[in-house]
Design a protein around this motif. Structure first.
Motif, short mmCIF file in Angstrom:
data_model
loop_
_atom_site.label_atom_id
_atom_site.label_comp_id
_atom_site.label_asym_id
_atom_site.label_seq_id
_atom_site.Cartn_x
_atom_site.Cartn_y
_atom_site.Cartn_z
N UNK A 158 5.47 -1.15 -20.09
CA UNK A 158 6.23 -0.89 -18.87
C UNK A 158 5.47 -0.04 -17.86
N UNK A 159 5.06 1.15 -18.25
CA UNK A 159 4.32 2.01 -17.31
C UNK A 159 2.85 2.03 -17.71
N UNK A 160 2.24 0.89 -17.64
CA UNK A 160 0.84 0.76 -18.02
C UNK A 160 -0.03 1.49 -16.99
N UNK A 161 -0.94 2.39 -17.42
CA UNK A 161 -1.81 3.09 -16.46
C UNK A 161 -2.61 2.11 -15.58
N UNK A 162 -2.88 0.90 -16.10
CA UNK A 162 -3.62 -0.12 -15.35
C UNK A 162 -2.89 -0.51 -14.06
N UNK A 163 -1.54 -0.42 -14.08
CA UNK A 163 -0.75 -0.80 -12.90
C UNK A 163 -1.08 0.03 -11.67
N UNK A 164 -1.59 1.23 -11.89
CA UNK A 164 -1.90 2.14 -10.77
C UNK A 164 -3.10 1.64 -9.94
N UNK A 165 -3.78 0.63 -10.45
CA UNK A 165 -4.94 0.08 -9.74
C UNK A 165 -4.54 -0.91 -8.64
N UNK A 166 -3.23 -1.08 -8.45
CA UNK A 166 -2.74 -2.10 -7.52
C UNK A 166 -1.74 -1.49 -6.54
N UNK A 167 -1.61 -2.14 -5.37
CA UNK A 167 -0.64 -1.68 -4.38
C UNK A 167 0.77 -2.13 -4.73
#
Length: 208
Positions: free
Chosen positions: A182-191
């Motif tokens: 759900x809150x994957x740190x990888x998601x922060x690499x996207x807008x």
């Protein structure tokens, strides 16, 4: 619907879609999005396909691609997307034919996209790692992705969207299971994160 991103990409020069290769659903979602968008504007669309396939007949691409492996990059879904694109969408295959390593590949893909963006607004469908706006560290390996390189150049004129599947399977050199966090740190690499409830493996049935 993915249409919800239209207001957010209004003044963006380059928009990257980061996908999981090898699903049935993602090419359809993107095809519908681009067909709708083409009613209002002309644009470039870049696909993560080898440049050498640019002038190959569409019905031959899948069997040629099979010789290079079935990564899901080239599936029936993407051949359909290409066929369905209106005439005012210019399609480009942007993966260089000869590359020494990942670093060179990321740089050449970024250069190809940046060059096209000088002519008109440019969209690119890439694997999720390539579309990341930040560098990616995997153990001893640091990847400087396409998204990072373009963002360095264009800053806020670039926008990156992650197409994130929650369940299902995909085909990337073999059948694989979606692992959802759900809150994957990888998601922060996207807008922007666009979640897809369920995906199924892409089809290669035209491969002989």
């Amino acid at each position: 619907m993915i249409q919800e991103i239209i207001p957010q990409i209004k003044n963006k020069k380059i928009i990257l879609f980061g996908e999981t290769h090898g699903t049935e659903e993602i090419p359809k979602i993107l095809s519908n999005f681009f067909k709708d968008l083409a009613k209002d504007e002309d644009f470039n669309l870049c696909l993560e396909l080898p440049e050498e396939f640019q002038n190959v007949a569409l019905d031959k691409i899948i069997s040629l691609a099979k010789e290079q492996g079935t990564s899901g990059l080239i599936s029936e879904g993407y051949i359909e997307l290409i066929k369905e694109m209106p005439k005012n969408v210019k399609l480009f295959f942007i993966v260089p034919n000869l590359i020494k390593n990942q670093e060179e590949m990321e740089k050449k893909i970024a250069d190809n996209i940046l060059k096209l963006a000088n002519t008109k607004r440019t969209f690119a469908i890439l694997g999720s790692v390539h579309s990341s706006k930040n560098k990616i560290i995997m153990g001893d390996l640091t990847i400087t992705p396409v998204g990072f390189l373009i963002h360095e150049e264009l800053k806020d004129e670039m926008y990156s969207i992650l197409l994130k599947a929650k369940n299902g399977e995909f085909f990337n050199n073999g059948l694989k299971q979606i692992i959802y966090q759900k809150d994957d740190p990888f998601d922060k690499n996207f807008d922007y994160i666009y979640e897809i409830e369920n995906v199924s493996p892409c089809s290669f049935s035209k491969m002989h």
